[in-house]
Design a protein around this motif. Structure first.
Motif, PDB file in Angstrom:
ATOM      1  N   VAL A  98       0.852  -1.192   0.000  1.00  0.00           N
ATOM      2  CA  VAL A  98       0.000   0.000   0.000  1.00  0.00           C
ATOM      3  C   VAL A  98       0.885   1.239   0.000  1.00  0.00           C
ATOM      4  O   VAL A  98       2.055   1.177   0.373  1.00  0.00           O
ATOM      5  CB  VAL A  98      -0.949   0.032   1.221  1.00  0.00           C
ATOM      6  N   ILE A  99       0.303   2.361  -0.413  1.00  0.00           N
ATOM      7  CA  ILE A  99       0.980   3.658  -0.327  1.00  0.00           C
ATOM      8  C   ILE A  99       0.230   4.491   0.704  1.00  0.00           C
ATOM      9  O   ILE A  99      -1.006   4.564   0.679  1.00  0.00           O
ATOM     10  CB  ILE A  99       0.972   4.388  -1.688  1.00  0.00           C
ATOM     11  N   VAL A 100       0.978   5.125   1.588  1.00  0.00           N
ATOM     12  CA  VAL A 100       0.387   6.006   2.589  1.00  0.00           C
ATOM     13  C   VAL A 100      -0.125   7.263   1.896  1.00  0.00           C
ATOM     14  O   VAL A 100       0.630   7.932   1.197  1.00  0.00           O
ATOM     15  CB  VAL A 100       1.417   6.364   3.679  1.00  0.00           C
ATOM     16  N   GLU A 101      -1.402   7.557   2.073  1.00  0.00           N
ATOM     17  CA  GLU A 101      -2.032   8.732   1.461  1.00  0.00           C
ATOM     18  C   GLU A 101      -2.060   9.926   2.425  1.00  0.00           C
ATOM     19  O   GLU A 101      -2.045  11.060   1.992  1.00  0.00           O
ATOM     20  CB  GLU A 101      -3.471   8.404   1.058  1.00  0.00           C
ATOM     21  N   ALA A 102      -2.116   9.658   3.717  1.00  0.00           N
ATOM     22  CA  ALA A 102      -2.196  10.727   4.715  1.00  0.00           C
ATOM     23  C   ALA A 102      -0.852  11.437   4.835  1.00  0.00           C
ATOM     24  O   ALA A 102       0.202  10.845   4.580  1.00  0.00           O
ATOM     25  CB  ALA A 102      -2.602  10.143   6.062  1.00  0.00           C
ATOM     26  N   ASP A 103      -0.879  12.704   5.228  1.00  0.00           N
ATOM     27  CA  ASP A 103       0.363  13.464   5.406  1.00  0.00           C
ATOM     28  C   ASP A 103       1.270  12.824   6.458  1.00  0.00           C
ATOM     29  O   ASP A 103       2.472  12.703   6.261  1.00  0.00           O
ATOM     30  CB  ASP A 103       0.059  14.909   5.800  1.00  0.00           C
ATOM     31  N   LEU A 153      -4.817   4.675   3.249  1.00  0.00           N
ATOM     32  CA  LEU A 153      -3.940   3.840   2.425  1.00  0.00           C
ATOM     33  C   LEU A 153      -4.504   3.702   1.024  1.00  0.00           C
ATOM     34  O   LEU A 153      -5.726   3.595   0.844  1.00  0.00           O
ATOM     35  CB  LEU A 153      -3.802   2.447   3.049  1.00  0.00           C
ATOM     36  N   TRP A 154      -3.620   3.648   0.015  1.00  0.00           N
ATOM     37  CA  TRP A 154      -4.036   3.316  -1.340  1.00  0.00           C
ATOM     38  C   TRP A 154      -3.438   1.952  -1.669  1.00  0.00           C
ATOM     39  O   TRP A 154      -2.252   1.714  -1.474  1.00  0.00           O
ATOM     40  CB  TRP A 154      -3.541   4.330  -2.368  1.00  0.00           C
ATOM     41  N   GLY A 155      -4.289   1.057  -2.147  1.00  0.00           N
ATOM     42  CA  GLY A 155      -3.859  -0.298  -2.471  1.00  0.00           C
ATOM     43  C   GLY A 155      -4.682  -1.332  -1.727  1.00  0.00           C
ATOM     44  O   GLY A 155      -4.407  -2.525  -1.777  1.00  0.00           O
ATOM     45  N   VAL A 156      -5.695  -0.866  -1.047  1.00  0.00           N
ATOM     46  CA  VAL A 156      -6.609  -1.740  -0.329  1.00  0.00           C
ATOM     47  C   VAL A 156      -8.020  -1.179  -0.524  1.00  0.00           C
ATOM     48  O   VAL A 156      -8.224   0.025  -0.565  1.00  0.00           O
ATOM     49  CB  VAL A 156      -6.238  -1.848   1.173  1.00  0.00           C
ATOM     50  N   THR A 157      -8.977  -2.068  -0.681  1.00  0.00           N
ATOM     51  CA  THR A 157     -10.369  -1.681  -0.898  1.00  0.00           C
ATOM     52  C   THR A 157     -11.025  -1.384   0.438  1.00  0.00           C
ATOM     53  O   THR A 157     -10.834  -2.148   1.385  1.00  0.00           O
ATOM     54  CB  THR A 157     -11.113  -2.824  -1.613  1.00  0.00           C
TER      55      THR A 157
END
Length: 163
Positions: A98-103, A153-157
């Motif tokens: 996953v990629i962390v989306e939050a600051d 997170l991006w990469g999880v539904t």
């Protein structure tokens, strides 16, 4: 009387068919789904063959990608910004990241917002994805591990459950 009840029940079921999950025509796996890059560099092409023009070059090993289509040995992928194209399946892995989306993302020791903080991750960090349940996922990067809310997170539904 009983026959009429059964017919009425079957009619009601047919009026609301079950929602079918879309599956890939090659693998039979769900579409869309998430994978990660196995290679440190991968070409995203305009079409599903090595003769098609390269539209994008991904240069981050383990980066999560979303598979949205498949054709033979080719998978159509997108990154978190929607960029992508067709990549050969040998460049991809089923190991999830996953990629962390939050600051600034706090990793908690347990899947609870009141649990102690184990680590803090910056936006853009790529982490390994573990178990997910009730809006929380276990993630690991380097020596840091903990639980994060899925919406960060991006990469999880959203709502995804993983053991």
């Amino acid at each position: 009387m009983r026959t009429r009840m059964i017919v009425a029940a079957l009619s009601a079921l047919m009026a609301f068919p079950a929602v079918a999950e879309e599956v890939g025509p090659v693998t039979g796996l769900p579409l869309p789904r998430y994978v990660s890059m196995k290679a440190s560099e991968g070409f995203a092409r305009r079409g599903p063959s090595s003769t098609h023009r390269i539209d994008w070059v991904f240069k981050h090993r383990h980066m999560p990608l979303r598979v949205v289509d498949e054709y033979g040995h080719w998978r159509r992928v997108q990154d978190r910004e929607g960029a992508g194209g067709w990549m050969h399946y040998s460049l991809l892995s089923g190991n999830r990241t996953v990629i962390v989306e939050a600051d600034a993302l706090d990793l908690h020791r347990r899947p609870n917002p009141d649990a102690p903080i184990a680590a803090r991750l910056e936006a853009g960090v790529v982490a390994w994805l573990g178990a997910c349940d009730r809006g929380w996922c276990a993630v690991e990067v380097g020596d840091a591990d903990g639980w994060a809310r899925t919406e960060a997170l991006w990469g999880v539904t959203p709502g995804e459950v993983r053991d």
